[in-house]
Motif scaffolding. Structure first.
Motif, PDB file in Angstrom:
ATOM      1  N   UNK A 114       0.761  -1.302  -0.147  1.00 52.50           N
ATOM      2  CA  UNK A 114      -0.197  -0.127  -0.006  1.00 52.50           C
ATOM      3  C   UNK A 114       0.935   1.118   0.082  1.00 52.50           C
ATOM      4  N   UNK A 115       2.013   1.235  -0.392  1.00 57.00           N
ATOM      5  CA  UNK A 115       2.965   2.214  -0.627  1.00 57.00           C
ATOM      6  C   UNK A 115       3.512   2.548  -1.931  1.00 57.00           C
ATOM      7  N   UNK A 116       4.535   3.378  -2.132  1.00 60.57           N
ATOM      8  CA  UNK A 116       5.114   3.495  -3.174  1.00 60.57           C
ATOM      9  C   UNK A 116       6.640   3.797  -3.196  1.00 60.57           C
ATOM     10  N   UNK A 117       7.192   3.627  -4.312  1.00 61.87           N
ATOM     11  CA  UNK A 117       8.808   3.836  -4.074  1.00 61.87           C
ATOM     12  C   UNK A 117       8.920   5.715  -3.741  1.00 61.87           C
ATOM     13  N   UNK A 118       9.853   5.643  -2.766  1.00 57.30           N
ATOM     14  CA  UNK A 118      10.434   7.052  -2.212  1.00 57.30           C
ATOM     15  C   UNK A 118      10.264   8.253  -3.376  1.00 57.30           C
ATOM     16  N   UNK A 119       9.849   9.111  -3.148  1.00 51.07           N
ATOM     17  CA  UNK A 119       9.921  10.484  -3.854  1.00 51.07           C
ATOM     18  C   UNK A 119      10.375  11.509  -3.029  1.00 51.07           C
ATOM     19  N   UNK A 120      11.460  12.083  -3.291  1.00 52.49           N
ATOM     20  CA  UNK A 120      12.039  13.396  -2.511  1.00 52.49           C
ATOM     21  C   UNK A 120      11.666  14.651  -3.067  1.00 52.49           C
ATOM     22  N   UNK A 121      10.183  14.822  -2.549  1.00 54.28           N
ATOM     23  CA  UNK A 121       9.507  16.047  -3.018  1.00 54.28           C
ATOM     24  C   UNK A 121      10.068  17.183  -2.134  1.00 54.28           C
ATOM     25  N   UNK A 122      10.729  17.223  -0.921  1.00 57.80           N
ATOM     26  CA  UNK A 122      11.412  18.215  -0.355  1.00 57.80           C
ATOM     27  C   UNK A 122      12.741  17.799   0.064  1.00 57.80           C
ATOM     28  N   UNK A 123      13.511  18.734   0.150  1.00 59.48           N
ATOM     29  CA  UNK A 123      14.853  18.639   0.678  1.00 59.48           C
ATOM     30  C   UNK A 123      15.193  18.048   1.992  1.00 59.48           C
ATOM     31  N   UNK A 124      14.338  18.539   2.872  1.00 57.25           N
ATOM     32  CA  UNK A 124      14.398  17.988   4.280  1.00 57.25           C
ATOM     33  C   UNK A 124      14.153  16.631   4.453  1.00 57.25           C
ATOM     34  N   UNK A 125      13.063  16.170   3.552  1.00 56.43           N
ATOM     35  CA  UNK A 125      12.792  14.774   3.482  1.00 56.43           C
ATOM     36  C   UNK A 125      14.134  13.844   3.203  1.00 56.43           C
ATOM     37  N   UNK A 126      14.638  14.196   2.125  1.00 54.97           N
ATOM     38  CA  UNK A 126      15.782  13.481   1.535  1.00 54.97           C
ATOM     39  C   UNK A 126      16.930  13.461   2.447  1.00 54.97           C
ATOM     40  N   UNK A 127      17.202  14.734   3.329  1.00 53.25           N
ATOM     41  CA  UNK A 127      18.255  14.873   4.193  1.00 53.25           C
ATOM     42  C   UNK A 127      18.022  13.901   5.387  1.00 53.25           C
ATOM     43  N   UNK A 128      16.766  13.661   5.820  1.00 50.96           N
ATOM     44  CA  UNK A 128      16.316  13.043   7.143  1.00 50.96           C
ATOM     45  C   UNK A 128      16.516  11.418   6.928  1.00 50.96           C
ATOM     46  N   UNK A 129      16.079  10.960   5.540  1.00 48.60           N
ATOM     47  CA  UNK A 129      16.326   9.590   4.949  1.00 48.60           C
ATOM     48  C   UNK A 129      17.516   9.350   4.912  1.00 48.60           C
TER      49      UNK A 129
END
Length: 160
Positions: A64-79
Motif C-alpha cells: 500500500x506504498x510507493x517508491x520514495x519520492x524526495x519532494x522536499x530537500x528536508x525529507x531527502x536529508x532526514x532519510x
C-alpha cells in the motif's frame, strides 16, 4: 549545485550528531531484510534486496506504498541521516524518479512533479546508456544517479 551538496553534508552531520534515533522498528539489515523507519513525520520501509525497479515498484504497491519520492530537500536529508545511523551508508536505493524519454525531463512518477537538480551528483544525469530512465539514490556520496530501469545490482529500495 556544489553548495547544495555541501549543505546536505552539513545537515547530515547535524542530524547524525543529534543522537536521536529515527527508527521505529529495526529488523536484520542483511540482504533480503527490511527496516521500518520514520523521518519527517512519514513512515518508510527500507528493503535490502538487489532487484530491478519493476519488482521494487510491485513490492511497495503490495504494502500500500510507493517508491520514495524526495519532494522536499528536508525529507531527502532526514532519510539519508537515518540510513547513515542504521549503518546503511554504503548502499544504493531505487526511487520513484523516471525520465520522460520524449520530453527528456525527469519527474516523480508518484506525483508527476518535475525534479529539481538539488541532489544530482556532478555529471548526472549522465545517460551513459540510451535507456537510463530510472534514478538511484547513492547514500554514501549523498546524491542521485541515472541507471537503466532493468538494473538489479542495487542494494535496495525505499517505500513510503
Amino acid at each position: 549545485m556544489a553548495t547544495s551538496s555541501m549543505l546536505g553534508v552539513l545537515l547530515l552531520l547535524f542530524f547524525t550528531q543529534l543522537g536521536s534515533s529515527l527508527f521505529t522498528k529495526e529488523t536484520n539489515v542483511a540482504a533480503g531484510s527490511r527496516i521500518e523507519m520514520e523521518a519527517n513525520g512519514r513512515n518508510y520501509s527500507v528493503f535490502r534486496a538487489a532487484v530491478g525497479i519493476a519488482e521494487a515498484d510491485q513490492e511497495c504497491l503490495n504494502q500500500g506504498k510507493h517508491l520514495v519520492d524526495f519532494n522536499e530537500e528536508g525529507e531527502y536529508l532526514a532519510i539519508q541521516a537515518a540510513l547513515f545511523e542504521a549503518g546503511l551508508e554504503r548502499s544504493w536505493y531505487w526511487t520513484a524518479a523516471r525520465k520522460d524519454a520524449k520530453k527528456q525531463v525527469w519527474y516523480w512518477e508518484t506525483t508527476g512533479e518535475t525534479i529539481t537538480d538539488y541532489f544530482w551528483l556532478p555529471g548526472e544525469p549522465s545517460n551513459d546508456t540510451s535507456n537510463d530512465y530510472c534514478m538511484r539514490f547513492d547514500v554514501s556520496v549523498g546524491g542521485w544517479l541515472d541507471d537503466p530501469c532493468d538494473t538489479n545490482f542495487l542494494v535496495g529500495y525505499i517505500c513510503e
